[in-house]
Design an enzyme around this catalytic site. Structure first.
Site, PDB file in Angstrom:
ATOM      1  N   HIS A  50      -2.384   0.845 -14.290  1.00  0.00           N
ATOM      2  CA  HIS A  50      -2.369   0.857 -13.552  1.00  0.00           C
ATOM      3  C   HIS A  50      -0.491   0.513 -13.611  1.00  0.00           C
ATOM      4  O   HIS A  50       0.056   0.038 -13.736  1.00  0.00           O
ATOM      5  CB  HIS A  50      -3.423   1.308 -12.940  1.00  0.00           C
ATOM      6  CG  HIS A  50      -3.186   0.400 -11.870  1.00  0.00           C
ATOM      7  ND1 HIS A  50      -2.697  -1.609 -11.551  1.00  0.00           N
ATOM      8  CD2 HIS A  50      -4.890  -0.632 -12.230  1.00  0.00           C
ATOM      9  CE1 HIS A  50      -3.099  -2.071 -11.275  1.00  0.00           C
ATOM     10  NE2 HIS A  50      -4.232  -2.147 -11.398  1.00  0.00           N
TER      11      HIS A  50
HETATM   12  P1  TYD Z   1      -7.773  -2.086  -9.286  1.00  0.00           P
HETATM   13  O1  TYD Z   1      -6.687  -2.974  -8.378  1.00  0.00           O
HETATM   14  O2  TYD Z   1      -7.733  -0.886  -9.851  1.00  0.00           O
HETATM   15  O3  TYD Z   1      -8.326  -3.530 -10.679  1.00  0.00           O
HETATM   16  P2  TYD Z   1      -7.449  -3.531 -12.250  1.00  0.00           P
HETATM   17  O4  TYD Z   1      -6.167  -3.219 -11.735  1.00  0.00           O
HETATM   18  O5  TYD Z   1      -8.395  -5.237 -11.736  1.00  0.00           O
HETATM   19  O6  TYD Z   1      -8.393  -3.120 -12.565  1.00  0.00           O
HETATM   20  O7  TYD Z   1      -9.084  -2.719  -7.810  1.00  0.00           O
HETATM   21  C1  TYD Z   1      -9.775  -2.445  -8.427  1.00  0.00           C
HETATM   22  C2  TYD Z   1     -11.340  -1.607  -6.979  1.00  0.00           C
HETATM   23  O8  TYD Z   1     -10.894  -2.907  -6.125  1.00  0.00           O
HETATM   24  C3  TYD Z   1     -10.678  -0.617  -7.040  1.00  0.00           C
HETATM   25  O9  TYD Z   1     -11.230  -0.104  -5.884  1.00  0.00           O
HETATM   26  C4  TYD Z   1      -9.922  -1.113  -5.564  1.00  0.00           C
HETATM   27  C5  TYD Z   1     -10.424  -3.122  -4.349  1.00  0.00           C
HETATM   28  N1  TYD Z   1      -9.362  -3.487  -4.250  1.00  0.00           N
HETATM   29  C6  TYD Z   1      -9.066  -3.900  -3.113  1.00  0.00           C
HETATM   30  O10 TYD Z   1      -9.427  -3.902  -2.263  1.00  0.00           O
HETATM   31  N2  TYD Z   1      -8.488  -4.664  -2.370  1.00  0.00           N
HETATM   32  C7  TYD Z   1      -7.230  -4.811  -3.208  1.00  0.00           C
HETATM   33  O11 TYD Z   1      -6.403  -6.318  -2.975  1.00  0.00           O
HETATM   34  C8  TYD Z   1      -7.541  -5.172  -5.214  1.00  0.00           C
HETATM   35  C9  TYD Z   1      -6.522  -5.413  -5.830  1.00  0.00           C
HETATM   36  C10 TYD Z   1      -8.617  -3.984  -5.499  1.00  0.00           C
END
Ligand code: TYD
Length: 132
Positions: A50
């Site tokens: 993303h």
């Molecule tokens: P995401 O940022 O999509 O993870 P990655 O980029 O590592 O694959 O986040 C995964 C899930 O965690 C998403 O549903 C949102 C939650 N999340 C939070 O609640 N707080 C945070 O600070 C982060 C980074 C994610």
């Protein structure tokens, strides 16, 4: 806007064990509003995939190693992080993935904003269009 780059953090070598640290606006080019960490990543898994609209991050391999892959809409750069005294600055509007996590690796992420799903662009084609 700043480009992605590696930031060398202070490293105090000590026979009792080494120590590194990060101070906001000093070793990191923004005010820290949030920190999170990624751990227990099963072999072969990829995190991320993303871009963020205005959010900036710094990523540190606190333990072990992994790759941070950044795409600017035209080309991709891969940063291999394997030392806890290097931080990778990730500007907003870069498509970012993290992969090749070693066993027991820990990725520490510092961000300049609190979590907000509205920050995310999760569709690569939409990201490329927004970069034009
Ligand atoms: P995401 O940022 O999509 O993870 P990655 O980029 O590592 O694959 O986040 C995964 C899930 O965690 C998403 O549903 C949102 C939650 N999340 C939070 O609640 N707080 C945070 O600070 C982060 C980074 C994610």
């Amino acid at each position: 806007m700043m480009e992605p780059h590696i930031i060398q953090l202070p490293k105090l070598l000590d026979p009792r064990g080494n120590l590194s640290f990060i101070e906001e606006n000093h070793h990191i080019p923004f005010k820290i509003e949030r920190t999170y960490w990624i751990y227990d990543v099963p072999g072969g898994e990829t995190r991320g995939g993303h871009a963020y609209k205005t959010l900036q991050e710094m990523v540190v391999a606190l333990s072990g190693s992994f790759d941070v892959v950044l795409h600017d809409g035209r080309e991709e750069r891969r940063f291999h992080l394997n030392r806890s005294y290097y931080g990778l600055y990730v500007p907003s509007m870069y498509w970012r993935s993290m992969e090749n996590f070693s066993t027991n690796s820990v990725a520490l992420v510092l961000a300049n904003e609190v979590y907000d799903e509205k920050q995310y662009i999760r569709d690569f084609e939409a990201f490329k269009l927004a970069k034009q």
